[in-house]
Design a protein around this motif. Structure first.
Motif, PDB file in Angstrom:
ATOM      1  N   LYS A 110     -75.890 -25.814   7.083  1.00  0.00           N
ATOM      2  CA  LYS A 110     -76.289 -26.761   6.040  1.00  0.00           C
ATOM      3  C   LYS A 110     -76.506 -26.085   4.688  1.00  0.00           C
ATOM      4  O   LYS A 110     -76.144 -26.620   3.651  1.00  0.00           O
ATOM      5  CB  LYS A 110     -77.553 -27.495   6.470  1.00  0.00           C
ATOM      6  CG  LYS A 110     -77.982 -28.586   5.514  1.00  0.00           C
ATOM      7  CD  LYS A 110     -79.232 -29.265   6.009  1.00  0.00           C
ATOM      8  CE  LYS A 110     -80.378 -28.700   5.215  1.00  0.00           C
ATOM      9  NZ  LYS A 110     -81.664 -29.204   5.523  1.00  0.00           N
ATOM     10  N   ASP A 111     -77.078 -24.896   4.674  1.00  0.00           N
ATOM     11  CA  ASP A 111     -77.406 -24.227   3.420  1.00  0.00           C
ATOM     12  C   ASP A 111     -76.321 -23.277   2.927  1.00  0.00           C
ATOM     13  O   ASP A 111     -76.518 -22.597   1.922  1.00  0.00           O
ATOM     14  CB  ASP A 111     -78.728 -23.473   3.563  1.00  0.00           C
ATOM     15  CG  ASP A 111     -79.904 -24.426   3.718  1.00  0.00           C
ATOM     16  OD1 ASP A 111     -79.833 -25.539   3.157  1.00  0.00           O
ATOM     17  OD2 ASP A 111     -80.863 -24.071   4.404  1.00  0.00           O
ATOM     18  N   SER A 112     -75.183 -23.224   3.581  1.00  0.00           N
ATOM     19  CA  SER A 112     -74.079 -22.384   3.125  1.00  0.00           C
ATOM     20  C   SER A 112     -73.315 -23.080   2.011  1.00  0.00           C
ATOM     21  O   SER A 112     -73.240 -24.304   1.956  1.00  0.00           O
ATOM     22  CB  SER A 112     -73.115 -22.105   4.281  1.00  0.00           C
ATOM     23  OG  SER A 112     -73.750 -21.363   5.282  1.00  0.00           O
ATOM     24  N   ASP A 113     -72.731 -22.282   1.114  1.00  0.00           N
ATOM     25  CA  ASP A 113     -71.912 -22.858   0.045  1.00  0.00           C
ATOM     26  C   ASP A 113     -70.582 -23.363   0.594  1.00  0.00           C
ATOM     27  O   ASP A 113     -70.073 -24.384   0.152  1.00  0.00           O
ATOM     28  CB  ASP A 113     -71.647 -21.824  -1.049  1.00  0.00           C
ATOM     29  CG  ASP A 113     -72.912 -21.509  -1.831  1.00  0.00           C
ATOM     30  OD1 ASP A 113     -73.682 -22.445  -2.098  1.00  0.00           O
ATOM     31  OD2 ASP A 113     -73.124 -20.330  -2.162  1.00  0.00           O
ATOM     32  N   LYS A 114     -70.012 -22.647   1.533  1.00  0.00           N
ATOM     33  CA  LYS A 114     -68.747 -23.044   2.172  1.00  0.00           C
ATOM     34  C   LYS A 114     -68.846 -22.816   3.670  1.00  0.00           C
ATOM     35  O   LYS A 114     -69.444 -21.841   4.119  1.00  0.00           O
ATOM     36  CB  LYS A 114     -67.568 -22.212   1.657  1.00  0.00           C
ATOM     37  CG  LYS A 114     -67.166 -22.475   0.248  1.00  0.00           C
ATOM     38  CD  LYS A 114     -66.397 -23.767   0.152  1.00  0.00           C
ATOM     39  CE  LYS A 114     -65.894 -23.938  -1.267  1.00  0.00           C
ATOM     40  NZ  LYS A 114     -65.193 -25.160  -1.471  1.00  0.00           N
ATOM     41  N   VAL A 115     -68.248 -23.717   4.417  1.00  0.00           N
ATOM     42  CA  VAL A 115     -68.132 -23.581   5.868  1.00  0.00           C
ATOM     43  C   VAL A 115     -66.690 -23.883   6.226  1.00  0.00           C
ATOM     44  O   VAL A 115     -66.137 -24.887   5.782  1.00  0.00           O
ATOM     45  CB  VAL A 115     -69.066 -24.568   6.618  1.00  0.00           C
ATOM     46  CG1 VAL A 115     -68.860 -24.471   8.118  1.00  0.00           C
ATOM     47  CG2 VAL A 115     -70.520 -24.309   6.257  1.00  0.00           C
ATOM     48  N   VAL A 116     -66.074 -22.999   7.006  1.00  0.00           N
ATOM     49  CA  VAL A 116     -64.702 -23.203   7.458  1.00  0.00           C
ATOM     50  C   VAL A 116     -64.719 -23.195   8.983  1.00  0.00           C
ATOM     51  O   VAL A 116     -65.269 -22.280   9.599  1.00  0.00           O
ATOM     52  CB  VAL A 116     -63.764 -22.088   6.939  1.00  0.00           C
ATOM     53  CG1 VAL A 116     -62.371 -22.273   7.480  1.00  0.00           C
ATOM     54  CG2 VAL A 116     -63.751 -22.062   5.426  1.00  0.00           C
ATOM     55  N   LEU A 117     -64.132 -24.237   9.579  1.00  0.00           N
ATOM     56  CA  LEU A 117     -64.036 -24.330  11.033  1.00  0.00           C
ATOM     57  C   LEU A 117     -62.593 -24.167  11.456  1.00  0.00           C
ATOM     58  O   LEU A 117     -61.689 -24.657  10.779  1.00  0.00           O
ATOM     59  CB  LEU A 117     -64.548 -25.687  11.522  1.00  0.00           C
ATOM     60  CG  LEU A 117     -66.008 -26.013  11.244  1.00  0.00           C
ATOM     61  CD1 LEU A 117     -66.310 -27.433  11.687  1.00  0.00           C
ATOM     62  CD2 LEU A 117     -66.918 -25.028  11.935  1.00  0.00           C
ATOM     63  N   ALA A 118     -62.384 -23.510  12.582  1.00  0.00           N
ATOM     64  CA  ALA A 118     -61.046 -23.379  13.165  1.00  0.00           C
ATOM     65  C   ALA A 118     -61.023 -24.181  14.453  1.00  0.00           C
ATOM     66  O   ALA A 118     -61.879 -24.004  15.321  1.00  0.00           O
ATOM     67  CB  ALA A 118     -60.729 -21.914  13.449  1.00  0.00           C
ATOM     68  N   PHE A 119     -60.049 -25.086  14.566  1.00  0.00           N
ATOM     69  CA  PHE A 119     -59.923 -25.947  15.739  1.00  0.00           C
ATOM     70  C   PHE A 119     -58.651 -25.625  16.508  1.00  0.00           C
ATOM     71  O   PHE A 119     -57.637 -25.294  15.915  1.00  0.00           O
ATOM     72  CB  PHE A 119     -59.819 -27.426  15.326  1.00  0.00           C
ATOM     73  CG  PHE A 119     -61.098 -28.015  14.833  1.00  0.00           C
ATOM     74  CD1 PHE A 119     -62.025 -28.516  15.720  1.00  0.00           C
ATOM     75  CD2 PHE A 119     -61.361 -28.079  13.481  1.00  0.00           C
ATOM     76  CE1 PHE A 119     -63.205 -29.071  15.261  1.00  0.00           C
ATOM     77  CE2 PHE A 119     -62.537 -28.622  13.012  1.00  0.00           C
ATOM     78  CZ  PHE A 119     -63.458 -29.126  13.905  1.00  0.00           C
ATOM     79  N   ASP A 120     -58.717 -25.774  17.820  1.00  0.00           N
ATOM     80  CA  ASP A 120     -57.522 -25.800  18.654  1.00  0.00           C
ATOM     81  C   ASP A 120     -57.368 -27.259  19.065  1.00  0.00           C
ATOM     82  O   ASP A 120     -58.244 -27.827  19.722  1.00  0.00           O
ATOM     83  CB  ASP A 120     -57.677 -24.903  19.871  1.00  0.00           C
ATOM     84  CG  ASP A 120     -56.389 -24.769  20.669  1.00  0.00           C
ATOM     85  OD1 ASP A 120     -55.507 -25.650  20.556  1.00  0.00           O
ATOM     86  OD2 ASP A 120     -56.255 -23.780  21.406  1.00  0.00           O
TER      87      ASP A 120
END
Length: 44
Positions: free
Chosen positions: A3-13
């Motif tokens: 929540k407090d991160s400037d950017k979040v990147v998720l990797a999905f399969d």
């Protein structure tokens, strides 16, 4: 954490429809960024 991160990147399969990795960053918005978490499942 996310929540407090400037950017979040998720990797999905897409086949098993699951998250296999993620990364977060905290930045000053101009010059520098810090990547406190970079996690990927070992199979990937």
């Amino acid at each position: 954490m996310l929540k407090d991160s400037d950017k979040v990147v998720l990797a999905f399969d897409e086949k098993p429809n699951q998250v296999v990795g993620f990364s977060t960053s905290v930045s000053d918005g101009a010059l520098s960024a810090y990547i406190p978490f970079l996690e990927v499942l070992p199979a990937y």
